[in-house]
Motif scaffolding. Sequence first.
Motif, PDB file in Angstrom:
ATOM      1  N   ALA A  10       0.822  -1.209   0.000  1.00 38.01           N
ATOM      2  CA  ALA A  10       0.000   0.000   0.000  1.00 38.01           C
ATOM      3  C   ALA A  10       0.856   1.260   0.000  1.00 38.01           C
ATOM      4  N   VAL A  11       1.980   1.236   0.716  1.00 28.29           N
ATOM      5  CA  VAL A  11       2.824   2.427   0.799  1.00 28.29           C
ATOM      6  C   VAL A  11       3.445   2.744  -0.563  1.00 28.29           C
ATOM      7  N   VAL A  12       3.756   1.703  -1.344  1.00 23.80           N
ATOM      8  CA  VAL A  12       4.295   1.926  -2.689  1.00 23.80           C
ATOM      9  C   VAL A  12       3.230   2.551  -3.575  1.00 23.80           C
ATOM     10  N   ARG A  13       2.019   2.021  -3.506  1.00 26.18           N
ATOM     11  CA  ARG A  13       0.930   2.578  -4.314  1.00 26.18           C
ATOM     12  C   ARG A  13       0.678   4.039  -3.951  1.00 26.18           C
ATOM     13  N   SER A  14       0.685   4.353  -2.661  1.00 30.11           N
ATOM     14  CA  SER A  14       0.440   5.732  -2.221  1.00 30.11           C
ATOM     15  C   SER A  14       1.512   6.681  -2.729  1.00 30.11           C
ATOM     16  N   GLY A  15       2.765   6.238  -2.646  1.00 29.18           N
ATOM     17  CA  GLY A  15       3.861   7.077  -3.120  1.00 29.18           C
ATOM     18  C   GLY A  15       3.789   7.328  -4.612  1.00 29.18           C
ATOM     19  N   LEU A  16       3.455   6.287  -5.369  1.00 31.46           N
ATOM     20  CA  LEU A  16       3.334   6.443  -6.817  1.00 31.46           C
ATOM     21  C   LEU A  16       2.169   7.359  -7.179  1.00 31.46           C
ATOM     22  N   MET A  17       1.060   7.228  -6.467  1.00 38.02           N
ATOM     23  CA  MET A  17      -0.092   8.083  -6.738  1.00 38.02           C
ATOM     24  C   MET A  17       0.246   9.550  -6.512  1.00 38.02           C
ATOM     25  N   MET A  18       0.970   9.846  -5.441  1.00 39.99           N
ATOM     26  CA  MET A  18       1.360  11.229  -5.164  1.00 39.99           C
ATOM     27  C   MET A  18       2.259  11.765  -6.269  1.00 39.99           C
ATOM     28  N   LEU A  19       3.215  10.954  -6.696  1.00 38.67           N
ATOM     29  CA  LEU A  19       4.145  11.364  -7.742  1.00 38.67           C
ATOM     30  C   LEU A  19       3.427  11.606  -9.070  1.00 38.67           C
ATOM     31  N   LYS A  23       1.554  15.338 -11.840  1.00 36.09           N
ATOM     32  CA  LYS A  23       1.900  15.672 -13.219  1.00 36.09           C
ATOM     33  C   LYS A  23       0.639  16.033 -14.001  1.00 36.09           C
ATOM     34  N   GLU A  24       0.710  17.080 -14.770  1.00 35.35           N
ATOM     35  CA  GLU A  24      -0.473  17.569 -15.480  1.00 35.35           C
ATOM     36  C   GLU A  24      -1.004  16.580 -16.508  1.00 35.35           C
ATOM     37  N   ASP A  25      -0.122  15.751 -17.055  1.00 35.18           N
ATOM     38  CA  ASP A  25      -0.552  14.836 -18.116  1.00 35.18           C
ATOM     39  C   ASP A  25      -0.866  13.438 -17.607  1.00 35.18           C
ATOM     40  N   MET A  26      -0.920  13.245 -16.273  1.00 34.08           N
ATOM     41  CA  MET A  26      -1.151  11.918 -15.708  1.00 34.08           C
ATOM     42  C   MET A  26      -2.227  11.943 -14.628  1.00 34.08           C
ATOM     43  N   GLU A  27      -3.014  10.867 -14.586  1.00 35.74           N
ATOM     44  CA  GLU A  27      -4.020  10.719 -13.539  1.00 35.74           C
ATOM     45  C   GLU A  27      -4.148   9.248 -13.171  1.00 35.74           C
ATOM     46  N   VAL A  28      -3.959   8.953 -11.897  1.00 36.71           N
ATOM     47  CA  VAL A  28      -4.147   7.582 -11.411  1.00 36.71           C
ATOM     48  C   VAL A  28      -5.634   7.382 -11.161  1.00 36.71           C
ATOM     49  N   ILE A  29      -6.237   6.450 -11.903  1.00 36.20           N
ATOM     50  CA  ILE A  29      -7.685   6.244 -11.799  1.00 36.20           C
ATOM     51  C   ILE A  29      -8.046   4.986 -11.023  1.00 36.20           C
ATOM     52  N   GLY A  30      -7.035   4.202 -10.636  1.00 35.34           N
ATOM     53  CA  GLY A  30      -7.340   2.990  -9.878  1.00 35.34           C
ATOM     54  C   GLY A  30      -6.088   2.319  -9.368  1.00 35.34           C
ATOM     55  N   GLU A  31      -6.251   1.490  -8.340  1.00 39.07           N
ATOM     56  CA  GLU A  31      -5.125   0.732  -7.784  1.00 39.07           C
ATOM     57  C   GLU A  31      -5.596  -0.654  -7.394  1.00 39.07           C
ATOM     58  N   ALA A  32      -4.666  -1.605  -7.432  1.00 39.66           N
ATOM     59  CA  ALA A  32      -4.961  -2.994  -7.086  1.00 39.66           C
ATOM     60  C   ALA A  32      -3.760  -3.594  -6.382  1.00 39.66           C
ATOM     61  N   SER A  33      -4.007  -4.645  -5.597  1.00 43.31           N
ATOM     62  CA  SER A  33      -2.932  -5.260  -4.816  1.00 43.31           C
ATOM     63  C   SER A  33      -2.499  -6.615  -5.357  1.00 43.31           C
ATOM     64  N   GLU A  34      -3.219  -7.142  -6.357  1.00 48.43           N
ATOM     65  CA  GLU A  34      -2.819  -8.420  -6.971  1.00 48.43           C
ATOM     66  C   GLU A  34      -3.446  -8.537  -8.357  1.00 48.43           C
ATOM     67  N   GLY A  35      -3.037  -9.588  -9.090  1.00 49.66           N
ATOM     68  CA  GLY A  35      -3.361  -9.700 -10.499  1.00 49.66           C
ATOM     69  C   GLY A  35      -4.823  -9.808 -10.858  1.00 49.66           C
ATOM     70  N   ASN A  36      -5.579 -10.630 -10.145  1.00 50.51           N
ATOM     71  CA  ASN A  36      -6.998 -10.782 -10.458  1.00 50.51           C
ATOM     72  C   ASN A  36      -7.737  -9.455 -10.300  1.00 50.51           C
ATOM     73  N   GLU A  37      -7.444  -8.776  -9.214  1.00 50.88           N
ATOM     74  CA  GLU A  37      -8.054  -7.470  -8.961  1.00 50.88           C
ATOM     75  C   GLU A  37      -7.654  -6.474 -10.045  1.00 50.88           C
ATOM     76  N   ALA A  38      -6.411  -6.575 -10.508  1.00 54.25           N
ATOM     77  CA  ALA A  38      -5.920  -5.664 -11.546  1.00 54.25           C
ATOM     78  C   ALA A  38      -6.675  -5.850 -12.855  1.00 54.25           C
ATOM     79  N   ILE A  39      -6.932  -7.091 -13.229  1.00 58.46           N
ATOM     80  CA  ILE A  39      -7.644  -7.368 -14.471  1.00 58.46           C
ATOM     81  C   ILE A  39      -9.074  -6.834 -14.395  1.00 58.46           C
ATOM     82  N   GLU A  40      -9.741  -7.097 -13.282  1.00 54.17           N
ATOM     83  CA  GLU A  40     -11.108  -6.596 -13.094  1.00 54.17           C
ATOM     84  C   GLU A  40     -11.143  -5.067 -13.149  1.00 54.17           C
ATOM     85  N   LEU A  41     -10.145  -4.446 -12.514  1.00 46.78           N
ATOM     86  CA  LEU A  41     -10.071  -2.985 -12.486  1.00 46.78           C
ATOM     87  C   LEU A  41      -9.873  -2.413 -13.883  1.00 46.78           C
TER      88      LEU A  41
END
Length: 215
Positions: A10-19, A23-41
């Motif tokens: 979770a701490v890695v995801r939070s840090g990446l989201m802040m970074l 940026k004006e050209d980037m937007e984090v629209i979702g996060e997942a903690s494993e592969g199945n969740e990532a595919i669904e997302l």
Amino acid sequence: MKLCIVDDHAVVRSGLMMLLNAKEDMEVIGEASEGNEAIELALRLHPDVVLMDLSMPHGKDGLTAAKELKQVLPETAILILTMHDDDEYLFRAIHAGASGYILKTAPHDELLTAIRSVAAGNAYLYPTATKRLMIEYVDRLRDGEGSSMETLSDRETEVVSLVAKGYSNKEVAEQLVISVKTVESHKANVMEKLGLKTRPELVKYAMKKGLLNFE
């Protein structure tokens, strides 16, 4: 660019989201903690880029998820973000459909460059990876293993390991709880993928890949 982050920390995801959200050209629209969740997302949100970790012990791993994700969302670019500075992981990631591979130790500017590159439809490898990729490719061609870059499934890898250790088809079938016919089918697929003709060649491949652990 619409981005999704896949990492089991979770701490890695939070840090990446802040970074990235800064940026004006980037937007984090979702996060997942494993592969199945990532595919669904990704199926729900259709991101431009998915930042995918490799090692996620509590669910589907990044390589498997990347391969499945590219099959259902071929237009989504996958950038592997990992601690694994390893040639085999690099090869497997590329053949799973990843557009890029970068280490978590990379500077922020390099990560941003990698994201923008894969989002634009280009490939990105961290600086020393390109040379290593070419060296490994030439070595495999020289050793007659030009097709070994093909990604084996987990089951095929298990079959290779057991066959190389000297188990018969029947014994492999019993250990994996599958039919002898299925074992023979896996063996045939593996030999075709790797461009191998004989059992000794298969044993040699298994030795190189560290599949002969007898523990």
